[in-house]
Every structure is written in C-alpha cells, then in structure tokens.
Design a protein around this motif. Structure first.
Motif, PDB file in Angstrom:
ATOM      1  N   GLU A  30     -23.868  43.502  18.290  1.00 57.66           N
ATOM      2  CA  GLU A  30     -24.892  43.928  19.241  1.00 57.66           C
ATOM      3  C   GLU A  30     -26.296  43.799  18.648  1.00 57.66           C
ATOM      4  O   GLU A  30     -27.214  43.333  19.312  1.00 57.66           O
ATOM      5  N   LYS A  31     -26.462  44.184  17.398  1.00 56.30           N
ATOM      6  CA  LYS A  31     -27.796  44.052  16.785  1.00 56.30           C
ATOM      7  C   LYS A  31     -28.186  42.591  16.635  1.00 56.30           C
ATOM      8  O   LYS A  31     -29.352  42.230  16.790  1.00 56.30           O
ATOM      9  N   LEU A  32     -27.208  41.725  16.362  1.00 52.77           N
ATOM     10  CA  LEU A  32     -27.516  40.298  16.316  1.00 52.77           C
ATOM     11  C   LEU A  32     -27.948  39.811  17.696  1.00 52.77           C
ATOM     12  O   LEU A  32     -28.947  39.109  17.829  1.00 52.77           O
ATOM     13  N   MET A  33     -27.226  40.220  18.734  1.00 56.56           N
ATOM     14  CA  MET A  33     -27.586  39.792  20.086  1.00 56.56           C
ATOM     15  C   MET A  33     -28.971  40.306  20.464  1.00 56.56           C
ATOM     16  O   MET A  33     -29.787  39.567  21.010  1.00 56.56           O
ATOM     17  N   ARG A  34     -29.267  41.540  20.132  1.00 58.26           N
ATOM     18  CA  ARG A  34     -30.596  42.093  20.428  1.00 58.26           C
ATOM     19  C   ARG A  34     -31.681  41.316  19.671  1.00 58.26           C
ATOM     20  O   ARG A  34     -32.731  41.004  20.235  1.00 58.26           O
ATOM     21  N   ALA A  81     -22.388  46.363  27.926  1.00 62.15           N
ATOM     22  CA  ALA A  81     -21.206  46.787  27.173  1.00 62.15           C
ATOM     23  C   ALA A  81     -21.170  46.021  25.861  1.00 62.15           C
ATOM     24  O   ALA A  81     -21.694  44.909  25.768  1.00 62.15           O
ATOM     25  N   SER A  82     -20.535  46.626  24.861  1.00 66.64           N
ATOM     26  CA  SER A  82     -20.345  45.913  23.598  1.00 66.64           C
ATOM     27  C   SER A  82     -19.093  46.409  22.912  1.00 66.64           C
ATOM     28  O   SER A  82     -18.696  47.563  23.061  1.00 66.64           O
ATOM     29  N   THR A  83     -18.467  45.483  22.190  1.00 68.03           N
ATOM     30  CA  THR A  83     -17.325  45.800  21.350  1.00 68.03           C
ATOM     31  C   THR A  83     -17.693  45.298  19.963  1.00 68.03           C
ATOM     32  O   THR A  83     -18.829  44.848  19.736  1.00 68.03           O
ATOM     33  N   GLU A  84     -16.744  45.286  19.055  1.00 69.46           N
ATOM     34  CA  GLU A  84     -17.049  44.798  17.710  1.00 69.46           C
ATOM     35  C   GLU A  84     -17.487  43.336  17.731  1.00 69.46           C
ATOM     36  O   GLU A  84     -18.374  42.939  16.973  1.00 69.46           O
ATOM     37  N   ASN A 113     -18.712  35.198   6.222  1.00 71.82           N
ATOM     38  CA  ASN A 113     -19.572  35.174   5.028  1.00 71.82           C
ATOM     39  C   ASN A 113     -20.592  36.309   5.052  1.00 71.82           C
ATOM     40  O   ASN A 113     -21.773  36.113   4.743  1.00 71.82           O
ATOM     41  N   ASN A 114     -20.140  37.489   5.449  1.00 73.31           N
ATOM     42  CA  ASN A 114     -20.978  38.701   5.497  1.00 73.31           C
ATOM     43  C   ASN A 114     -22.144  38.612   6.473  1.00 73.31           C
ATOM     44  O   ASN A 114     -23.156  39.293   6.288  1.00 73.31           O
ATOM     45  N   ARG A 115     -22.019  37.769   7.491  1.00 71.90           N
ATOM     46  CA  ARG A 115     -23.068  37.649   8.519  1.00 71.90           C
ATOM     47  C   ARG A 115     -22.427  37.498   9.889  1.00 71.90           C
ATOM     48  O   ARG A 115     -21.359  36.911  10.024  1.00 71.90           O
ATOM     49  N   TRP A 116     -23.132  37.985  10.902  1.00 74.42           N
ATOM     50  CA  TRP A 116     -22.703  37.794  12.291  1.00 74.42           C
ATOM     51  C   TRP A 116     -23.312  36.512  12.831  1.00 74.42           C
ATOM     52  O   TRP A 116     -24.461  36.175  12.528  1.00 74.42           O
ATOM     53  N   PHE A 117     -22.539  35.812  13.670  1.00 78.33           N
ATOM     54  CA  PHE A 117     -22.991  34.586  14.323  1.00 78.33           C
ATOM     55  C   PHE A 117     -22.628  34.620  15.802  1.00 78.33           C
ATOM     56  O   PHE A 117     -21.550  35.099  16.173  1.00 78.33           O
ATOM     57  N   TYR A 118     -23.511  34.080  16.624  1.00 78.61           N
ATOM     58  CA  TYR A 118     -23.238  33.882  18.045  1.00 78.61           C
ATOM     59  C   TYR A 118     -22.300  32.681  18.165  1.00 78.61           C
ATOM     60  O   TYR A 118     -22.554  31.626  17.581  1.00 78.61           O
ATOM     61  N   VAL A 119     -21.210  32.827  18.915  1.00 82.89           N
ATOM     62  CA  VAL A 119     -20.274  31.722  19.111  1.00 82.89           C
ATOM     63  C   VAL A 119     -20.485  31.080  20.468  1.00 82.89           C
ATOM     64  O   VAL A 119     -20.780  29.895  20.578  1.00 82.89           O
TER      65      VAL A 119
END
Length: 123
Positions: A30-34, A81-84, A113-119
């Motif tokens: 969610e923080k990545l999306m924001r 809404a958000s999930t993991e 690799n310890n980072r979130w990515f948008y798929v």
C-alpha cells in the motif's frame, strides 16, 4: 504545510518523498502504491519505472509515463482496500482537456530482494 499527494495527513517530504528519492524503501504494498500515485503527481517517472517489477518493465516507457503524468492534474487518491500483496484504489484527476476522470484499479504487488514492486492491475 499541506498533506501528501497520496492523501495521508502528513507532508509529502515526511511521507512519500523519501521513497521517491530512494532514501527509504516502501515497507508495504500500500505504501508503494501511495508513493507511486505521488510520483505520478510530481512527474517522478524514474521512480515509476524502477518500482515496476522487472518482468513488466518492457511494457512501460519512461517517456510515455512522464507525458501522461504531466498531462493530468492529480486531485485525490482513495484507497478502497488492501491486502499484503494487493491494493484497490481510485485515482481522481483532470485530463488534458480538464475533464474529470477516475482511474479504478485492483493492483498486484510482489516483494522481492527486500523491496516491493508493482506487477500489474485490473481496471
């Protein structure tokens, strides 16, 4: 001070800017999306490309992202809404003709690799 572009009630420099500038990594999908919404609002195309999963980057052109980002006036983000690993949201903006638009998306994210990515996202 005004609230962050993403809708959180803290200033941009204390919210999404550290992620966009690479000072910190977004700790959740969610923080990545924001922060990606804030990147659209501020024209941070490099961040948008760099936070897109490597398997999908070939479908995203930095020049086109920047043009679309700058052609629109970003008004508001509403997280529904958000999930993991998913976030459903509405992004409100005025297009280049100043016509009100709403982008609805159910986005999928991956932690690697310890980072979130948008798929990807379903519209």
């Amino acid at each position: 001070m005004s609230n962050c572009y993403c809708g959180n009630s803290i200033p941009f420099q204390d919210c999404c800017e550290p992620y966009i500038k690479g000072i910190a990594n977004a700790p959740t999908a969610e923080k990545l999306m924001r922060s990606r919404y804030s990147a659209f609002a501020t024209g941070a195309a490099d961040y948008l490309v760099n936070t897109t999963h490597i398997s999908k980057r070939r479908y995203h052109n930095k020049k086109d992202i920047l043009a679309w980002s700058q052609a629109n006036k970003w008004l508001k983000l509403e997280v529904l809404a958000s999930t993991e690993t998913t976030v459903t949201f509405k992004a409100y903006y005025l297009d280049e003709n100043l016509k009100a638009q709403v982008h609805y998306e159910h986005s999928t994210f991956k932690f690697e690799n310890n980072r979130w990515f948008y798929v990807d996202g379903e519209y």
